[in-house]
Design an enzyme around this catalytic site. Structure first.
Site, mmCIF file in Angstrom:
data_model
loop_
_atom_site.group_PDB
_atom_site.id
_atom_site.type_symbol
_atom_site.label_atom_id
_atom_site.label_comp_id
_atom_site.label_asym_id
_atom_site.label_seq_id
_atom_site.Cartn_x
_atom_site.Cartn_y
_atom_site.Cartn_z
ATOM 1 N N ASP A 30 -7.992 -5.376 0.064
ATOM 2 C CA ASP A 30 -8.509 -6.046 -1.125
ATOM 3 C C ASP A 30 -8.155 -7.528 -1.184
ATOM 4 O O ASP A 30 -8.815 -8.290 -1.888
ATOM 5 C CB ASP A 30 -8.016 -5.333 -2.386
ATOM 6 C CG ASP A 30 -8.723 -4.007 -2.555
ATOM 7 O OD1 ASP A 30 -9.852 -3.898 -2.071
ATOM 8 O OD2 ASP A 30 -8.144 -3.082 -3.143
ATOM 9 N N HIS B 26 0.848 -1.189 0.000
ATOM 10 C CA HIS B 26 0.000 0.000 0.000
ATOM 11 C C HIS B 26 0.880 1.235 0.000
ATOM 12 O O HIS B 26 1.933 1.238 0.627
ATOM 13 C CB HIS B 26 -0.923 0.018 1.228
ATOM 14 C CG HIS B 26 -2.087 0.920 1.045
ATOM 15 N ND1 HIS B 26 -2.020 2.267 1.290
ATOM 16 C CD2 HIS B 26 -3.338 0.680 0.591
ATOM 17 C CE1 HIS B 26 -3.184 2.811 1.011
ATOM 18 N NE2 HIS B 26 -4.004 1.873 0.577
HETATM 19 N N1 CMC Z 1 4.183 -7.401 -5.010
HETATM 20 C C1 CMC Z 1 5.524 -7.435 -5.142
HETATM 21 N N2 CMC Z 1 6.335 -6.394 -4.912
HETATM 22 C C2 CMC Z 1 5.740 -5.261 -4.515
HETATM 23 C C3 CMC Z 1 4.353 -5.145 -4.349
HETATM 24 C C4 CMC Z 1 3.568 -6.287 -4.604
HETATM 25 N N3 CMC Z 1 2.246 -6.228 -4.457
HETATM 26 N N4 CMC Z 1 4.053 -3.894 -3.950
HETATM 27 C C5 CMC Z 1 5.215 -3.240 -3.872
HETATM 28 N N5 CMC Z 1 6.252 -4.061 -4.212
HETATM 29 C C6 CMC Z 1 7.678 -3.750 -4.175
HETATM 30 C C7 CMC Z 1 8.092 -2.841 -5.323
HETATM 31 O O1 CMC Z 1 8.480 -3.584 -6.451
HETATM 32 C C8 CMC Z 1 9.240 -2.091 -4.682
HETATM 33 O O2 CMC Z 1 10.359 -2.956 -4.654
HETATM 34 P P1 CMC Z 1 11.859 -2.353 -4.798
HETATM 35 O O3 CMC Z 1 12.031 -1.437 -3.620
HETATM 36 O O4 CMC Z 1 12.733 -3.538 -4.769
HETATM 37 O O5 CMC Z 1 11.870 -1.620 -6.105
HETATM 38 C C9 CMC Z 1 8.797 -1.915 -3.232
HETATM 39 O O6 CMC Z 1 7.923 -3.017 -2.975
HETATM 40 C C10 CMC Z 1 8.086 -0.597 -2.959
HETATM 41 O O7 CMC Z 1 6.959 -0.540 -3.821
HETATM 42 P P2 CMC Z 1 6.403 0.784 -4.532
HETATM 43 O O8 CMC Z 1 5.980 0.398 -5.922
HETATM 44 O O9 CMC Z 1 7.364 1.900 -4.348
HETATM 45 O O10 CMC Z 1 5.139 1.056 -3.654
HETATM 46 P P3 CMC Z 1 3.990 2.066 -4.011
HETATM 47 O O11 CMC Z 1 3.634 2.751 -2.747
HETATM 48 O O12 CMC Z 1 4.324 2.930 -5.172
HETATM 49 O O13 CMC Z 1 2.828 1.080 -4.518
HETATM 50 C C11 CMC Z 1 0.878 -0.249 -4.558
HETATM 51 C C12 CMC Z 1 1.734 0.744 -3.749
HETATM 52 C C13 CMC Z 1 -0.415 -0.518 -3.800
HETATM 53 C C14 CMC Z 1 0.515 0.374 -5.944
HETATM 54 C C15 CMC Z 1 1.694 -1.552 -4.759
HETATM 55 O O14 CMC Z 1 2.049 -2.083 -3.503
HETATM 56 C C16 CMC Z 1 0.925 -2.577 -5.583
HETATM 57 O O15 CMC Z 1 0.930 -2.489 -6.810
HETATM 58 N N6 CMC Z 1 0.242 -3.558 -4.912
HETATM 59 C C17 CMC Z 1 -0.540 -4.531 -5.621
HETATM 60 C C18 CMC Z 1 -1.852 -3.905 -6.044
HETATM 61 C C19 CMC Z 1 -2.798 -3.729 -4.868
HETATM 62 O O16 CMC Z 1 -3.036 -4.646 -4.094
HETATM 63 N N7 CMC Z 1 -3.404 -2.522 -4.815
HETATM 64 C C20 CMC Z 1 -4.459 -2.237 -3.835
HETATM 65 C C21 CMC Z 1 -4.091 -1.148 -2.885
HETATM 66 S S1 CMC Z 1 -5.255 -1.115 -1.526
HETATM 67 C C22 CMC Z 1 -6.697 -0.516 -2.221
HETATM 68 C C23 CMC Z 1 -6.731 0.953 -2.326
HETATM 69 O O17 CMC Z 1 -6.599 1.640 -1.310
HETATM 70 O O18 CMC Z 1 -6.918 1.417 -3.478
#
Ligand code: CMC
Length: 438
Positions: free
Chosen positions: A373, A315
């Site tokens: 989710d 998240h």
């Molecule tokens: N699976 C694998 N790796 C992940 C995931 C995941 N679900 N989420 C983040 N990472 C990794 C990412 O690759 C990065 O790794 P590194 O530091 O080695 O490059 C690290 O964790 C930090 O991630 P980020 O992309 O900087 O995190 P963010 O805050 O930009 O993204 C997110 C948040 C929710 C978009 C992402 O965690 C994600 O895509 N999760 C899966 C989709 C999901 O479940 N979304 C629902 C969110 S809750 C509902 C809502 O409130 O809308």
């Protein structure tokens, strides 16, 4: 709300000869302070640069507070745990819209106002019939919600508080009707009209699952689970879809059009589409061999070149745990128990995947925990909601949050049309050549 007086100042100094600048610093009631940069461009000719809004507060708000490190979520100051266990969704809607929990007579009055708007204009059925039956429900919902402005032109003036109030009630009341109509249309069944003596969640489930030849008797555990899904998704401060609604409404467009923009944004798999993506991920793992293949799947997730994510984990704001996930996990076990589904292979797979990921250093070191989710998808699947409808149910629940945020923005004397700026890195001025010379 106007932010005066300032609680301090931040001094910005430059290495390019621009004179240093004092900027006002404001404190919220809780949470990080903000540096007010509104005068920055006028005084220095410079913009700030923050793609993805990682350090930008786009507004001030009294509605929802999140502390991502503590895993805390408050609606109007009330912890989500208390609201989810002591209130129902319509009380939560009242709280988000008007700022206080209703007393008994306010609740009865609100319920009366909502239930008097649960039907949709009969003509909307013909509008719906224009869609392909296999259209994605979020495509249909974007259309239906936008179309409300054509069906209810008497409540489209965003600047009239009375019209905003009517459109708010209409949206909250009609979303369950429209989501269930979209579902019934997709399976070729007749639409089921609302029954106002049922609870908000119970009525929605009946419109989903009853047919003209067989009524649906709401199961209390499942109705409570659906109501909890609604409460947990009701608002989440300035997330992508809420910011979309605010930006869209800032142009003065009508409330139905602004909420339709929120629905469109929510559809994305990184936002509301995650619960659907999560279930599809579970199906894929199951099809490839089930629990025995979890290790292989996790290895793919860790491989940066694979582009595979563990959906339902991680998240942007919650870097400790998602408090909604804790509540939804509880509900998930209650529902699986009530339906005798603990041994269902898909649900066993989901629980094994959760356990393995929670112990894996890749996820632990990045503070990636299950989000709401992950479990809401499993609960909805267990209840019998078709997977493509999950995000539409999220939209139904979030509508009240979008409206509360929109109303707050429009009522703010400081509100202006939203207009971000940019760092331009494209070609400088150049001249068009005749086509033969390009
Ligand atoms: N699976 C694998 N790796 C992940 C995931 C995941 N679900 N989420 C983040 N990472 C990794 C990412 O690759 C990065 O790794 P590194 O530091 O080695 O490059 C690290 O964790 C930090 O991630 P980020 O992309 O900087 O995190 P963010 O805050 O930009 O993204 C997110 C948040 C929710 C978009 C992402 O965690 C994600 O895509 N999760 C899966 C989709 C999901 O479940 N979304 C629902 C969110 S809750 C509902 C809502 O409130 O809308």
């Amino acid at each position: 709300m106007a932010l005066t007086p300032a609680d301090g100042k931040a001094t910005l100094s430059f290495s390019d000869g621009t004179p240093s600048l004092d900027l006002p610093l404001y404190k919220g009631s809780i949470g990080p302070d903000v540096i007010d940069i509104r005068a920055l461009y006028g005084k220095t000719g410079k913009f700030t640069y923050d793609p993805g809004f990682l350090s930008t507060a786009s507004c001030n708000s009294t509605i929802t507070y999140i502390d991502g490190d503590k895993g805390e979520l408050l609606y109007r100051g009330y912890p989500i745990q208390q609201l989810a266990t002591q209130c129902d969704y319509l009380e939560t809607c009242y709280l988000l819209l008007y700022g206080e929990l209703p007393n008994a007579s306010q609740k009865a009055d609100f319920l009366g106002r909502v239930t008097s708007h649960t039907m949709v204009n009969e003509q909307m059925q013909f509008f719906l019939r224009g869609f392909r039956r296999d259209a994605h429900p979020m495509a249909v919902m974007t259309g239906l919600v936008g179309a409300l402005s054509a069906f209810y032109p008497d409540s489209i003036n965003l600047h009239d508080p009375a019209q905003r109030e009517v459109s708010a009630i209409r949206l909250i009341a009609k979303m369950p009707t429209m989501v269930s109509m979209a579902y019934k249309y997709s399976v070729g069944q007749p639409y089921i009209y609302p029954r106002n003596e049922l609870s908000y969640a119970g009525n929605f489930m009946r419109m989903m699952f009853a047919t003209p030849c067989e009524d649906y008797k709401p199961n209390e555990v499942l109705v409570r689970a659906m109501d909890r899904i609604f409460i947990l998704h009701a608002d989440h401060e300035q997330n992508a879809s809420t910011s979309t609604v605010r930006l869209c409404a800032s142009s003065g467009t009508n409330p139905f059009a602004a909420i339709a923009a929120g629905v469109a944004c929510l559809w994305g798999p990184a936002h509301g589409g995650a619960n659907e993506a999560c279930l599809n991920m579970l199906y894929d793992i199951q099809a490839s061999g089930g629990v025995a293949k979890i290790g292989e799947f996790i290895a793919q997730v860790k491989d940066k070149n694979s582009n595979v994510k563990l959906m339902g984990f991680g998240h942007r704001v919650y870097k400790n745990y998602d408090p909604r996930a804790k509540l939804m996990r509880e509900t998930c076990h209650e529902v699986l128990e009530a339906l005798g589904l603990h041994d269902d292979p898909l649900f066993k797979l989901a629980m094994s995947l959760e356990k393995i990921a929670l112990e894996d250093d890749y996820f632990v070191s990045r503070k990636l925990y299950p989000n709401v989710d992950y479990y809401s998808g499993i609960v909805q699947k267990a209840i019998g909601i078709p997977v493509p409808l999950f995000t539409a149910i999220f939209a139904l629940a979030r509508t009240v949050g979008w409206i509360a945020q929109l109303n707050e923005m429009i009522a703010d004397a400081e509100y202006k049309i939203g207009r971000p700026r940019q760092l331009y890195v494209g070609s400088k001025h150049r001249d068009v050549k005749p086509i033969a010379k390009r």
